[in-house]
Scaffold this motif. Structure first.
Motif, PDB file in Angstrom:
ATOM      1  N   PRO A 254      57.570  38.884  44.590  1.00  0.00           N
ATOM      2  CA  PRO A 254      56.747  38.222  45.863  1.00  0.00           C
ATOM      3  C   PRO A 254      55.961  38.883  46.499  1.00  0.00           C
ATOM      4  N   ILE A 255      55.335  38.650  46.934  1.00  0.00           N
ATOM      5  CA  ILE A 255      54.876  39.138  48.693  1.00  0.00           C
ATOM      6  C   ILE A 255      55.329  38.484  50.161  1.00  0.00           C
ATOM      7  N   MET A 256      56.378  38.568  50.564  1.00  0.00           N
ATOM      8  CA  MET A 256      56.589  37.820  51.298  1.00  0.00           C
ATOM      9  C   MET A 256      56.385  38.217  52.378  1.00  0.00           C
ATOM     10  N   ASP A 263      49.259  48.065  55.429  1.00  0.00           N
ATOM     11  CA  ASP A 263      48.880  48.054  53.642  1.00  0.00           C
ATOM     12  C   ASP A 263      48.763  47.070  53.128  1.00  0.00           C
ATOM     13  N   THR A 264      49.950  46.454  53.444  1.00  0.00           N
ATOM     14  CA  THR A 264      49.996  44.641  52.950  1.00  0.00           C
ATOM     15  C   THR A 264      48.564  43.821  52.648  1.00  0.00           C
ATOM     16  N   PRO A 265      48.344  43.956  51.015  1.00  0.00           N
ATOM     17  CA  PRO A 265      46.994  42.942  51.159  1.00  0.00           C
ATOM     18  C   PRO A 265      46.414  42.167  51.305  1.00  0.00           C
ATOM     19  N   TRP A 266      44.960  41.975  51.259  1.00  0.00           N
ATOM     20  CA  TRP A 266      44.613  40.769  52.787  1.00  0.00           C
ATOM     21  C   TRP A 266      44.676  39.573  51.968  1.00  0.00           C
ATOM     22  N   ILE A 267      44.701  39.359  50.479  1.00  0.00           N
ATOM     23  CA  ILE A 267      44.990  38.105  49.704  1.00  0.00           C
ATOM     24  C   ILE A 267      46.430  37.612  50.280  1.00  0.00           C
ATOM     25  N   ALA A 268      47.441  38.673  50.056  1.00  0.00           N
ATOM     26  CA  ALA A 268      48.755  38.211  50.261  1.00  0.00           C
ATOM     27  C   ALA A 268      49.133  37.823  51.412  1.00  0.00           C
ATOM     28  N   ARG A 269      48.352  37.927  52.504  1.00  0.00           N
ATOM     29  CA  ARG A 269      48.601  37.396  53.562  1.00  0.00           C
ATOM     30  C   ARG A 269      47.982  36.036  54.039  1.00  0.00           C
ATOM     31  N   TRP A 270      46.544  35.757  53.222  1.00  0.00           N
ATOM     32  CA  TRP A 270      45.763  34.923  53.409  1.00  0.00           C
ATOM     33  C   TRP A 270      47.276  33.660  52.571  1.00  0.00           C
ATOM     34  N   MET A 271      47.587  34.179  51.033  1.00  0.00           N
ATOM     35  CA  MET A 271      48.081  33.355  50.530  1.00  0.00           C
ATOM     36  C   MET A 271      49.652  32.445  51.996  1.00  0.00           C
ATOM     37  N   ASN A 272      49.521  33.795  51.997  1.00  0.00           N
ATOM     38  CA  ASN A 272      51.209  33.293  52.848  1.00  0.00           C
ATOM     39  C   ASN A 272      50.465  32.508  53.674  1.00  0.00           C
ATOM     40  N   LEU A 273      49.867  32.159  54.608  1.00  0.00           N
ATOM     41  CA  LEU A 273      49.572  31.527  55.997  1.00  0.00           C
ATOM     42  C   LEU A 273      48.720  30.354  55.009  1.00  0.00           C
ATOM     43  N   ALA A 274      48.304  30.566  53.520  1.00  0.00           N
ATOM     44  CA  ALA A 274      48.608  29.246  53.271  1.00  0.00           C
ATOM     45  C   ALA A 274      49.664  28.237  52.658  1.00  0.00           C
ATOM     46  N   ASN A 275      50.802  29.149  51.976  1.00  0.00           N
ATOM     47  CA  ASN A 275      51.646  28.415  51.724  1.00  0.00           C
ATOM     48  C   ASN A 275      52.740  27.280  52.522  1.00  0.00           C
ATOM     49  N   VAL A 276      52.410  28.981  54.057  1.00  0.00           N
ATOM     50  CA  VAL A 276      52.897  27.789  55.494  1.00  0.00           C
ATOM     51  C   VAL A 276      52.919  26.763  54.873  1.00  0.00           C
ATOM     52  N   GLU A 369      38.434  42.668  49.678  1.00  0.00           N
ATOM     53  CA  GLU A 369      40.061  43.045  48.229  1.00  0.00           C
ATOM     54  C   GLU A 369      38.997  42.445  47.124  1.00  0.00           C
ATOM     55  N   LEU A 370      38.935  41.645  47.136  1.00  0.00           N
ATOM     56  CA  LEU A 370      38.730  41.202  45.704  1.00  0.00           C
ATOM     57  C   LEU A 370      37.570  41.762  45.065  1.00  0.00           C
ATOM     58  N   LYS A 371      36.451  41.694  45.479  1.00  0.00           N
ATOM     59  CA  LYS A 371      35.324  42.161  44.980  1.00  0.00           C
ATOM     60  C   LYS A 371      35.029  43.609  45.010  1.00  0.00           C
ATOM     61  N   GLU A 372      36.541  44.381  45.768  1.00  0.00           N
ATOM     62  CA  GLU A 372      35.882  45.709  45.173  1.00  0.00           C
ATOM     63  C   GLU A 372      37.064  45.433  44.184  1.00  0.00           C
ATOM     64  N   GLY A 373      38.344  45.218  44.096  1.00  0.00           N
ATOM     65  CA  GLY A 373      39.082  44.937  42.592  1.00  0.00           C
ATOM     66  C   GLY A 373      39.996  46.463  42.702  1.00  0.00           C
ATOM     67  N   LYS A 374      40.542  46.655  43.626  1.00  0.00           N
ATOM     68  CA  LYS A 374      40.834  48.082  43.739  1.00  0.00           C
ATOM     69  C   LYS A 374      42.369  47.606  43.592  1.00  0.00           C
TER      70      LYS A 374
END
Length: 390
Positions: A254-256, A263-276, A369-374
């Motif tokens: 898990p990317i906590m 270089d942390t993925p942006w989707i992980a940053r968004w999801m962590n904020l949603a978790n909180v 990031e998601l649309k690039e798929g890398k």
């Protein structure tokens, strides 16, 4: 105007008290192996001889509102402006339920469309139903109507499948807003209720009880498991499916928030904020990580089966073999689901006092990031099903 009479909560049963005294489970270890308020509407879609599971509210009482139109087609009902006003309010451009301050994801047509496509993705990845369901719901007992409830039914995709696949059964859809499918089969009923208030009115009523991705709106998920177990008839089936509002790296760790780096993925940053945000609203975003232990420990349940599914967040896997092609196909579906979820999460984040510029930055970068798929990341979905003891 709604007139709601709130009753004092019932005293816990001895079984509930014993279960509540069990210690909470610990966080699971992560494997590195590769793998993919209580106001209730009753909506019946037409007259029939179906014997529905009982629904007598003990936590609150309200008017029962007829929501069918005058159309001769029995499966069609309409929502009047007054019913819509009572069910929804609009926040940050999205329709939000009017009954729960915990669940702050939308309940509008845009969200229901997302959930319909998500259902297709889950059906392909997990199968339509857990293996015991077909046998349990079979029309094999004269004079007995098999029954099924979907708690937090969303768009209703899952429970509508059940109602159509088992036309002899009684299917009940429960959520914070009325289910609005124009082709609801005659053996399906929609009820509006906040399941946080308890399910005592359903005890012993169902052959199957199902809940999927409801943790963001549940104050006490361990308590919900206890309530669901008690709604079952002997040898009934209970299934829950959840994810933990986390994104995982390529090694399935898990990317906590503590790992956040440039270089942390942006989707992980968004999801962590949603978790909180979910936790601060009163939900249990980490419930997925405890489902197995809670159900294994429950004194009413047996034959507990645990499954986990690793969904790529985009079709990033190299290779053209069958396994990679399937993983990428599901990854593309999950990417599209997350892209829509980014928009669905705006009321949750903005309503939790995250400033608009931060939400915009996270959302736009995660979308790119998601649309690039890398970036090789996963979402982990956990599924547990069990039978009630005889």
């Amino acid at each position: 105007m709604l007139h709601t009479r709130l009753l004092p909560p019932p005293s816990p049963t001895p079984m509930q008290a014993a279960y509540a005294s069990m210690p909470p489970s610990h966080e699971p270890e992560y494997e590195d192996d590769d793998d993919m308020d209580s106001d209730r509407y009753s909506i019946a879609s037409g007259s029939s001889n179906m014997h529905y599971a009982r629904s007598v509210s003990t936590s609150a009482t309200s008017h029962d509102w007829e929501m069918r139109s005058a159309s001769p087609a029995p499966s069609v009902y309409s929502m009047t402006s007054s019913l819509r006003a009572a069910s929804f309010r609009y926040e940050y451009g999205r329709g939000i339920n009017n009954y729960s301050e915990v669940y702050r994801l939308p309940a509008d047509d845009e969200e229901f469309e997302r959930l319909d496509y998500q259902h297709i993705m889950f059906t392909e990845a997990m199968g339509k139903y857990p293996p015991p369901l077909a046998e349990i719901m079979a029309d094999d007992t004269p004079g007995v109507t098999k029954t099924c409830v979907d708690l937090g039914c969303g768009s209703g995709s899952w429970i509508l499948d059940v109602a159509r696949d088992f036309p002899h059964c009684s299917a009940v859809a429960v959520d914070l807003v009325p289910m609005q499918d124009l082709h609801m089969p005659p053996n399906c009923r929609s009820e509006v209720d906040d399941i946080n208030l308890g399910l005592q009115h359903f005890y012993g009523s169902f052959n199957v009880a199902h809940a999927r991705l409801v943790s963001s709106g549940i104050r006490d998920y361990k308590g919900l498991i206890d309530e669901m177990a008690q709604t079952l008839r002997p040898r009934g089936l209970m299934q829950v499916v959840e994810f933990d509002f986390r994104v995982y790296d390529v090694r399935k760790r898990p990317i906590m928030p503590g790992r956040l780096e440039e270089d942390t993925p942006w989707i992980a940053r968004w999801m962590n904020l949603a978790n909180v945000a979910v936790e601060q609203r009163g939900g249990e975003p980490d419930a997925a990580n405890h489902l197995h232990a809670w159900m294994e420990a429950h004194p009413l349940l047996e034959d507990v089966v645990y499954r986990e599914f690793w969904f790529q967040t985009s079709p990033w896997k190299p290779g053209h073999d069958h396994e990679s092609a399937r993983a990428n196909r599901l990854g593309a579906m999950m990417r599209d689901d997350i892209l829509a979820f980014l928009k669905s999460g705006r009321p949750l984040l903005l309503g939790n006092e995250v400033d608009y510029e931060t939400v915009q930055e996270l959302e736009s970068n995660a979308e790119r990031e998601l649309k690039e798929g890398k970036v090789p990341t996963y979402v982990r979905v956990q599924n547990v099903y069990a039978r009630r003891k005889p």
